[in-house]
Write a protein that holds these residues in place. Structure first.
Motif, PDB file in Angstrom:
ATOM      1  N   LYS A  25       0.849  -1.190   0.000  1.00 16.69           N
ATOM      2  CA  LYS A  25       0.000   0.000   0.000  1.00 16.69           C
ATOM      3  C   LYS A  25       0.886   1.241   0.000  1.00 16.69           C
ATOM      4  O   LYS A  25       1.931   1.261   0.649  1.00 16.69           O
ATOM      5  CB  LYS A  25      -0.899  -0.008   1.242  1.00 16.69           C
ATOM      6  N   SER A  26       0.448   2.254  -0.715  1.00 18.27           N
ATOM      7  CA  SER A  26       1.133   3.542  -0.707  1.00 18.27           C
ATOM      8  C   SER A  26       0.181   4.595  -0.165  1.00 18.27           C
ATOM      9  O   SER A  26      -0.950   4.728  -0.650  1.00 18.27           O
ATOM     10  CB  SER A  26       1.586   3.924  -2.124  1.00 18.27           C
ATOM     11  N   ILE A  27       0.625   5.328   0.863  1.00 13.84           N
ATOM     12  CA  ILE A  27      -0.227   6.355   1.462  1.00 13.84           C
ATOM     13  C   ILE A  27       0.657   7.403   2.142  1.00 13.84           C
ATOM     14  O   ILE A  27       1.696   7.068   2.717  1.00 13.84           O
ATOM     15  CB  ILE A  27      -1.213   5.730   2.485  1.00 13.84           C
ATOM     16  N   GLY A  28       0.260   8.650   2.027  1.00 13.39           N
ATOM     17  CA  GLY A  28       1.018   9.717   2.662  1.00 13.39           C
ATOM     18  C   GLY A  28       2.438   9.842   2.153  1.00 13.39           C
ATOM     19  O   GLY A  28       3.333  10.240   2.905  1.00 13.39           O
ATOM     20  N   GLY A  29       2.667   9.483   0.891  1.00 11.63           N
ATOM     21  CA  GLY A  29       3.993   9.612   0.317  1.00 11.63           C
ATOM     22  C   GLY A  29       4.961   8.510   0.678  1.00 11.63           C
ATOM     23  O   GLY A  29       6.164   8.627   0.420  1.00 11.63           O
ATOM     24  N   ARG A  30       4.486   7.429   1.280  1.00 16.52           N
ATOM     25  CA  ARG A  30       5.382   6.314   1.601  1.00 16.52           C
ATOM     26  C   ARG A  30       4.652   4.989   1.430  1.00 16.52           C
ATOM     27  O   ARG A  30       3.420   4.941   1.335  1.00 16.52           O
ATOM     28  CB  ARG A  30       5.893   6.422   3.032  1.00 16.52           C
ATOM     29  N   ASN A  31       5.428   3.930   1.347  1.00 14.64           N
ATOM     30  CA  ASN A  31       4.866   2.596   1.214  1.00 14.64           C
ATOM     31  C   ASN A  31       4.750   1.909   2.568  1.00 14.64           C
ATOM     32  O   ASN A  31       5.590   2.106   3.446  1.00 14.64           O
ATOM     33  CB  ASN A  31       5.743   1.728   0.302  1.00 14.64           C
ATOM     34  N   LEU A  32       3.720   1.101   2.721  1.00 10.25           N
ATOM     35  CA  LEU A  32       3.611   0.170   3.839  1.00 10.25           C
ATOM     36  C   LEU A  32       3.981  -1.208   3.325  1.00 10.25           C
ATOM     37  O   LEU A  32       3.654  -1.570   2.188  1.00 10.25           O
ATOM     38  CB  LEU A  32       2.197   0.168   4.408  1.00 10.25           C
TER      39      LEU A  32
END
Length: 275
Positions: A25-32
């Motif tokens: 997942k990509s969120i807030g400019g970073r990947n999880l």
């Protein structure tokens, strides 16, 4: 000859492999990311389990306890995905729960083509705050018509009733400060707030909930074992398959839970419900 526990863990760990830092997942400019613990090719693969670490949704890492949990279950035939999720310092609930749902969705969509893993059935397993997330994934959201995201959940020493945990008198609040629940939600628990109810496991019980295995210690001073007992009773009353295992003399995140016996109980539970 009895194999020492440490030797047992080292022997069985060799029967799996790990693929690390898989972005889901990509969120807030970073990947999880998640790590995939895959059974050795010589072992029959049994299904997929997502594991969520504890830490009050504030600390911890997806690799916590992997040597005695994810690695062991993988060596027994399950693909285990240990999942990174957002902490409340970054985003309050339901952010972590959304991450958990997205991790399951990613596995169902991609695991077969990319890693040869059949994720048609998925179980959730978590400890403490991670158990809280696993429980919510198994409950779904009856208020919104959302079905469970997983087919079964093994929930270790988790919080099930945020409303009860936030029920402090004015004097208690003055002496002890805001409750942990306020830290998770950013405000006091409000029984008339549908979002708050959707994050309160005991409020989300319905006949559609997936089977659960609840594990706690009778000396837990962080999360009272009575929470697991009440949750189990409520699940049974709603005709949901539920089993309750209380470890005598065990506290919160007690080393006893990483003994082979408890992993065997988890495996047997998933064998029954993820077949």
């Amino acid at each position: 000859m009895k194999i020492p526990e440490a030797g047992y863990n080292m022997m069985i760990k060799a029967m799996h492999q790990v693929i690390r830092n898989v972005p889901y997942k990509s969120i807030g400019g970073r990947n999880l990311h998640l790590d995939l613990h895959l059974p050795d090719e010589s072992i029959r693969r049994r299904g997929v389990v997502v594991y969520f670490h504890g830490g009050g949704l504030e600390v911890g890492a997806r690799g916590d306890y992997e040597d005695t949990r994810a690695s062991i279950l993988a060596a027994m035939g399950y693909t285990v995905a240990t999942v990174e999720y957002r902490f409340i310092q970054e985003a309050l609930l339901p952010a972590a729960l959304e991450d958990g749902r997205d991790a399951v969705a990613w596995l169902k969509l991609n695991a077969k083509n990319e890693y040869g893993v059949d994720a048609s059935t998925v179980g959730a397993w978590g400890a403490s705050a991670g158990g809280y997330l696993a429980a919510l994934l198994a409950l779904g959201n009856p208020l919104a018509g959302r079905m469970p995201a997983v087919d079964a959940a093994a929930v270790w020493f988790a919080s099930f009733d945020l409303a009860a945990m936030d029920a402090a008198s004015p004097m208690e609040e003055e002496v002890m400060g805001p409750s942990a629940v306020e830290g998770l939600l950013g405000e006091k628990f409000d029984r008339s707030n549908e979002l708050h109810l959707s994050l309160n496991p005991v409020s989300m019980i319905s006949a559609n909930a997936s089977a659960m295995l609840l594990v706690t210690g009778d000396r837990d001073r962080v999360i009272e074992p009575s929470q697991s007992v009440r949750m189990h009773d409520a699940l049974v009353q709603a005709s949901v398959t539920s089993s309750l295992y209380i470890a005598g003399g065990a506290g919160h995140e007690d080393p006893v839970f990483d003994r082979p016996t408890f992993i065997a109980v988890v495996k047997a539970f998933f064998d029954e419900h993820l077949a």
